[in-house]
Design an enzyme around this catalytic site. Sequence first.
Site, PDB file in Angstrom:
ATOM      1  N   GLU A  55       5.026  75.023  69.877  1.00  0.00           N
ATOM      2  CA  GLU A  55       5.794  74.829  71.253  1.00  0.00           C
ATOM      3  C   GLU A  55       4.735  75.247  72.369  1.00  0.00           C
ATOM      4  OE1 GLU A  55       6.662  76.306  68.472  1.00  0.00           O
ATOM      5  OE2 GLU A  55       8.943  76.546  68.350  1.00  0.00           O
ATOM      6  N   CYS A  87       8.081  81.702  70.941  1.00  0.00           N
ATOM      7  CA  CYS A  87       8.165  80.716  71.508  1.00  0.00           C
ATOM      8  C   CYS A  87       9.570  80.475  72.242  1.00  0.00           C
ATOM      9  CB  CYS A  87       8.126  79.702  70.480  1.00  0.00           C
ATOM     10  SG  CYS A  87       6.539  79.652  69.590  1.00  0.00           S
ATOM     11  N   ASP A 203      -9.886  65.848  29.925  1.00  0.00           N
ATOM     12  CA  ASP A 203     -10.242  64.893  30.857  1.00  0.00           C
ATOM     13  C   ASP A 203     -11.558  65.120  31.602  1.00  0.00           C
ATOM     14  OD1 ASP A 203      -7.939  63.680  29.869  1.00  0.00           O
ATOM     15  OD2 ASP A 203      -7.060  63.701  31.888  1.00  0.00           O
ATOM     16  N   GLY A 297      -0.957  67.789  32.071  1.00  0.00           N
ATOM     17  CA  GLY A 297      -0.535  66.739  31.267  1.00  0.00           C
ATOM     18  C   GLY A 297       0.702  66.641  30.790  1.00  0.00           C
TER      19      GLY A 297
HETATM   20  C1  AOF Z   1       7.488  78.288  65.768  1.00  0.00           C
HETATM   21  N1  AOF Z   1       6.494  77.294  66.013  1.00  0.00           N
HETATM   22  O1  AOF Z   1       4.697  76.476  65.376  1.00  0.00           O
HETATM   23  C2  AOF Z   1       5.710  77.823  63.887  1.00  0.00           C
HETATM   24  C3  AOF Z   1       6.725  78.845  63.584  1.00  0.00           C
HETATM   25  O2  AOF Z   1       3.119  85.098  62.261  1.00  0.00           O
HETATM   26  P1  AOF Z   1       3.461  84.510  63.241  1.00  0.00           P
HETATM   27  O3  AOF Z   1       3.916  85.424  64.383  1.00  0.00           O
HETATM   28  O4  AOF Z   1       2.605  83.392  63.543  1.00  0.00           O
HETATM   29  O5  AOF Z   1       5.139  84.189  63.099  1.00  0.00           O
HETATM   30  C4  AOF Z   1       5.337  83.356  61.534  1.00  0.00           C
HETATM   31  C5  AOF Z   1       6.677  82.713  61.753  1.00  0.00           C
HETATM   32  O6  AOF Z   1       6.762  82.044  62.754  1.00  0.00           O
HETATM   33  C6  AOF Z   1       6.896  81.804  60.467  1.00  0.00           C
HETATM   34  O7  AOF Z   1       7.441  82.692  59.386  1.00  0.00           O
HETATM   35  C7  AOF Z   1       7.933  80.975  61.018  1.00  0.00           C
HETATM   36  O8  AOF Z   1       9.326  81.637  61.221  1.00  0.00           O
HETATM   37  C8  AOF Z   1       7.456  80.734  62.548  1.00  0.00           C
HETATM   38  N2  AOF Z   1       6.677  79.528  62.485  1.00  0.00           N
HETATM   39  N3  AOF Z   1       7.562  79.216  64.631  1.00  0.00           N
HETATM   40  O9  AOF Z   1       8.168  78.684  66.801  1.00  0.00           O
HETATM   41  C9  AOF Z   1       5.507  77.021  65.086  1.00  0.00           C
HETATM   42  N4  AOF Z   1       4.660  77.636  62.938  1.00  0.00           N
HETATM   43 ZN    ZN Z   2       6.720  80.428  67.574  1.00  0.00          ZN
END
Ligand code: AOF
Ligand code: ZN
Length: 360
Positions: A55, A87, A203, A297
Amino acid sequence: MPRTDDRRYMAAALRLARWHTGLTSTNPSVGCIVVKDGAIVGTGVTAVGGRPHAETQALADAGPRARGATVYVTLEPCSHHGKTPPCADALIASGVARVVVSVTDPDIRVSGRGLAMLAAAGISVEAGVLEEEGREVLSGYLMRQVEKRPHVTLKLAVSADGMIGRTGAGQVSVTGPLARAQVHALRAEMDAILVGAGTALADDPLLDVRLPGLESRSPHRFVLGRDFVLPTGSKLALSADRVPLTLIGGRVAADGRNAATSSGRSISPEPAEEGALLPLLNRMAEQGISSLLVEGGAKAASRFLDAGLVDRILLFEGPGKIGADGIASPLTRTHMPAGFRLVRSEIFGPDRAYHYERDS
Ligand code: AOF
Ligand code: ZN
């Protein structure tokens, strides 16, 4: 209320999210699109390594055009102060009018709070748009958060007569180059790959990603067995300095060290008893692995299936027959384990691929 274009824009946000699947561990790969007056004015996807979040990048891309816009995001915006500020706050500060979400975030620091923060700030909020597709894109993250194990995909390639190989013959080509390229693309989306020791020894596979431009996306490789010894000259051992390799219940021949030490990631040897897969998967999840591809496998596939630890089956089918000295596949299109449903099929030259999902 969902609007006419919501699904179309969310589909685009989900496509964005797929770009970084496998590259954001332990964070999910999230896609975000900012739409103003029918035009996309900003896009973002969780950065490689997991931060910044989608975001903040999409809002930066949109700049002042975010004011009054609609934002499409594949996962509920975060509400917590983690390694980055929430965010939800960034969305509120940018003055967006509406936020459309596919999947709510099960992370206990978020789980509904992101949506509540937006709504409390007067932003119109919609959740659950293209949720089924959203859950598929986020399958690894959701499984690790909720079940504390990686999402498991079982991939098998079977001949027209239901065989996965020939006894004593090493690697047998069941499918052609297009299907094989597809498998490599699939590996590139995964955090880890696992094969049984029998397959590793018979393999001599390399188990890396050999698609131009994607070589660096080779996931962590695991070999699972009991008291097995991998030859020093095997492709797996020889490449352990380039692509991480962990042997569970085995070691590399020459110096007797567990190859785990060469990868920097140590997972203790598997407990001796059968059925101990779940603790092993739990340990993988603790170490940040959200998605696991089991490539065979027959014995390893059966162990995962019998333990109920397969979430998705990808069955490749080649046109050739192997015959009487073939190794029978634990499953074929006409003999599928109960509880799986076909969700799509694809054609790769002479081969076909069938995708099955476990009924939830
Ligand atoms: C969002 N947008 O693109 C992602 C989110 O350790 P932090 O602060 O980066 O937070 C990790 C948490 O943020 C993860 O467990 C999930 O809840 C969220 N990920 N949230 O708003 C994002 N990647
Ligand atoms: Zn976020």
